[in-house]
Structures are given as structure tokens and as C-alpha cells.
Design an enzyme around this catalytic site. Sequence first.
Site, PDB file in Angstrom:
ATOM      1  N   ASP A   1       0.794  -1.168  -0.128  1.00 10.45           N
ATOM      2  CA  ASP A   1      -0.102   0.081  -0.180  1.00 10.45           C
ATOM      3  C   ASP A   1       0.980   1.248  -0.023  1.00 10.45           C
ATOM      4  OD1 ASP A   1      -2.218   1.555   0.049  1.00 10.45           O
ATOM      5  OD2 ASP A   1      -3.303   0.332   1.566  1.00 10.45           O
TER       6      ASP A   1
ATOM      7  N   GLU B   1     -10.406   6.267   5.251  1.00 17.28           N
ATOM      8  CA  GLU B   1      -9.551   5.677   6.132  1.00 17.28           C
ATOM      9  C   GLU B   1      -9.375   6.141   7.630  1.00 17.28           C
ATOM     10  OE1 GLU B   1      -5.534   5.245   4.316  1.00 17.28           O
ATOM     11  OE2 GLU B   1      -6.551   5.026   2.270  1.00 17.28           O
TER      12      GLU B   1
END
Length: 631
Positions: free
Chosen positions: A309, A514
Amino acid sequence: MGRFSIHVVVELVLLCFLAGAIEAEYRRYKDPKQSLNVRINDLLSRMTLEEKIGQMTQIERKVTTGDVMKKYFIGSVVSGGGSWPAPRASAETWINMVNEFQEAALSTRLGIPMIYGIDAVHGQNNVYNATIFPHNVGLGVTRDPELVKKIGAATALEVRATGIPYAFAPCIAVCRDPRWGRCFESYSEDHKIVQSMTDIIPGLQGDVPADYPRNFPFVNGRTKVAGCAKHFVGDGGTINGINENNTIIDWNGLLSIHMPAYLDSIRKGVATVMVSYSSWNGKKMHANRELITGYLKKKLKFKGFVISDMWGIDRITTPSRVNYTYSVQAGILAGIDMVMVPETYVEFIDDLTLLVKKNVIPMSRIDDAVRRILRVKFIMGLFENPMADLSFVDQLGSQEHRELAREAVRKSLVLLKNGKNSEEPLLPLPKRTRKILVAGSHANDIGNQCGGWTIEWKGLSGNITVGTTIFDAVKNTVDPLTEVVFNENPNAEFVKSENFDFAIVAIGELPYVETWGDSKTLTVAEPGYSTLTNVCESVKCVVIIMSGRPVVIEPYLEKIDALVAAWLPGTEGQGIADVLFGDYGFTGKLARTWFRRVDQLPMNVGDPHYDPLFPFGFGLETAPRELKAAQ
């Protein structure tokens, strides 16, 4: 004799030159008639360490130039959330940017094409005028794999419309706690629904042929894109739903809840897998060799490439980047093949080069990573068709795709309440009436309707892209003689004085992503509850909740005549009006448990303390008005 020798030497030199020229002209890796392994082996044998490490490096568009591509042999470029070539950039502008980087990659010694990736998680969502589909939390409600497959195919075309061949989708997290800020990216708390939704992968990539190797990456040509199953593994199970935190669960629990959708994804030919920021029982996933190499690559026999990521290896340490060289070492040895750096690429390249030269990381690990990356690039046809063109520009935001998104919106709605008693349902609403009030922070706001990962990384309130708001949809639907009034946050006096026949109130969460979405309260944004109270205490009302997860609603339920969970429906708000006014019936069933109080969480179907406000699988149904009339 001397003259003869000179002639022989000249002829030998000419023969060597011609042989060299022929060799230069024919490289087996450039020949599509050669087998995949022959092409990979031929190219790999020609590559220097610098060229190999370049292939493993993915850098952000904002720091990319043609010179950087050439100097460091960069293998991949990424647009992070909200990273575009210009505000409201056209498809042509995107294509020109991608091609500029690609031309630089192709001009290097071996001419290896780069692969450009983007977070297309509910359509080509970074791009102005793209079709924005409902987020996964809504799609899980549909329980319709065929619909999701069509959405994958439409998304692939819109991503290709901008010259991009790689989408970081789907997210196959199993969100077990709605306090998690990424819960809207998860299809369900139930792994079986998540597994069925992996049919989006053949939509994105194409159907794997019957005679194709098992568990092998597959991308079927220029109308398709490479997909990415993410985030490996357990990202949806972190303690208290804290983003990037620790998933505490035994091996059997990990295998039975969080792993199954990866098996389905690999079987359906997914090209890449992205690693999770989170930890499993205290071990950072980006450094977990046992799971990445031991289980994913060896046990499951995944043959595509594993990508980190963004800043994923940096966060192996706490604080982040406290020992970057160690993070590079741990991430690569764990089995990560391509690193989403995204900006400090010189440091990454230098550290990885040094680690290989010191034999801390063996060349066999580098070769495995590069082999996997090249495999995907060859399978995709990037070597034959590296450059984007304008062939698919008209696919961006096409009417056909908007109709598909509208269908998805209709099927993702869940009717939680219909009338204060079962004898007097409020829905479907009449199209012909005197006056309707449309109210609430989400009733006339495309950004709020779409949520995070839309134009900007965190999303943005306001009419940030092309679409249909609820207010517009209601006006489009009702009889021309029906007056529709919009007031975002009316007081009770206004509502009472206007003598509305009924009201539609759209409230919910403001856009987030997030960690910014982690919540301990799970309430709607102010002044949502006061808007609801002012309206619903004064006139019959249907309340539409737009949120990335269930939110607190029980204290207000008695005030509400009808309640609809619309999740984050995207740009096609007309789909909501289609169902409210009875052109279609409500069919959606909760793919997440709707809690009563936050202190019950985590609470998932099957738990011993299960006491929901609305249980998993709940959803009232209505018949379309025409069918109802016929009955």
C-alpha cells in the site's frame, strides 16, 4: 598473404556486425509468438540490477517526469486519491500524461513498458465526469454478483478511457466493526457475500477461459484492466475498528472469515494483491513473510504480483520511517514485489540496491518479484499495446454506465421502516400532489452523496462532479404540477406554515476515508438530527440516510414515518427517486447488522450478544406501482 588476411578480417567484422544487428532486431521477449515463460526468461536475463529494481518501484504522478522514468527505469506510476493532471482534466488530458510517461519508459535500453495504476474503487472516481457507482457497502446489499460484474466491466472501460490499465480494486475486506473508517469499502460483515462479490474481478479483467492455467493472472485485452484484491489480510477485523491497527484472531478465524475471498479472487485470475497496513496478532502485514510468501504465494499458488500500500513499508516501524533501510529489507523479504513508494524513490532504490549488493536480500528474491511483474505486463498485452489512444474516451460517464449505476442504486436501497404502523405505509410516494419539501445536508449535494474516494482522496462536499442529486431526481420524477421546495435545514415554523403534503429528508455522514473516518460515536453530521426533528415532528416524512455504515438512529425512529438506508450511492441519485415514487420496488437486504447503541460493538450476525435494531438480512419490500395497481 597480407592482403588476404585483411580481407578475411574485414569480412569477419562485417559478419559480426550483421549478426549483432540481427540480434538487436530480434529479441525473443518482444515476440508475441513466443511462449510467456520464454519471453519472461529472455527479458530477465538481459536486465541489470538497476533495471530490475526500477521495475519494483512505483512512484507518484506528481514526482514523475520523463527523465526520472529513464534514469531509474521506473516500472510503475500511481495516481493517489485526488492526484490528477489538472482540475476537471478531460480524458484526453489524462491520456496525454500517461503516454508521456510511457514514451519515456519505452525509450530505455530494453523498452519495458510501465504500468499506471489508480484507485478506481467505485468507478473511475478520481476523474471529473466519470460515472460514480455506489460504494461497496451498498453493493453488498444487492447480493447480485452479475450486477457487480457489469459494474466491473463499466469501470474498466472508464479507466481505459483515461489511458490507464490498472485499478486498485476490489477491496475484499470483511468489515467486522462499523467504527472502522473504511467499512464503506467492504461489501459485508459476512465473508460469503464478500466472496460472491469477487465477480467484479472478471468484470474488470475478463472471464478466465476454461482451458487457462488455474490460479493464474488473466487480463483480456485493451477493454479490460488489471485488478487488485486488497488489503491482504484481515484489514476489516482490527480491534475496535481502528484503521491500520491490530487484528487479533486465531489462525482458524483468519482462514474462515478474512481469507476466503482471496481464494475466490485468485481462482478468478486476479492480477495483483495489495498488502494491508494492519497487523495480525501484532505482526505487521507488510513484514509478514509467513502469510505473503508462505501462504499467498506458495500455498495458494498466486502467480501475479504483490504490491504494497502507499507508504506501506514505511509503516512497518513505529514511528513510520524510523529505520527505512530495515523497512525496505523486511518488506521485500516478506514477499512484496512492487513498492508503492510513492515519492522518496531515490532513497528506496538506493537502499534496495545496497541490500542486494551486500547479499542481505538475495538476487533470487529480486528475480521472483520482477518475474511476477513482467508476467502481468506480458499477459495484459502491454508490450504489444503500450500506448493509450482515444478509442474509449466516449465511455467516460456514458449514459449506458449511468443507467447501470442507477440500477445499482435502486437495488442497494434498504427500506427499514414504512409507516408508523403496518396498515398505513408511506411508500411508495405519490407523484401527483400539491407540495413536497426536500430537506437535509445530503439532499442536494453530489459530494456528500458519493462519499470518500471521489475527485479528492477524502471526498468533498458540494457539487464536485456531474450527477443527479436527490432534489433534482425528485423534480425529474413528480408530476409537472407538483411543487418541490428545497430547504436544507428548515425550522419547525417554516415546515408547519408551508402545509407540505410530505417531506423527504436526506442526512448522513460527511465524506471521509481511512483513519479520518474512524468513529467512536457513529452519528450523522450536524445538523442532521435537528433537521430530522424539525421536519418529522411537523409533517409526514421519509428519512434517507447516506452513510458508509449503520449509524445511530434508534432515538429518532419514532419520529420517522419511513426510513431508507441509501449508503453512499454515487452520482446517480435518480435511482433513489425511482424507488421512492414506486417505479421500482424496494428489494435490498442489510449486508451489515444495524446496531442499537455503539456500546454493543463489535456485533455481527451469529454473536451470542446479538441484539440489533435491524438484523443482518433485514429489509422491507414494496411492489412497483404498476404491479401494485394490477393486483
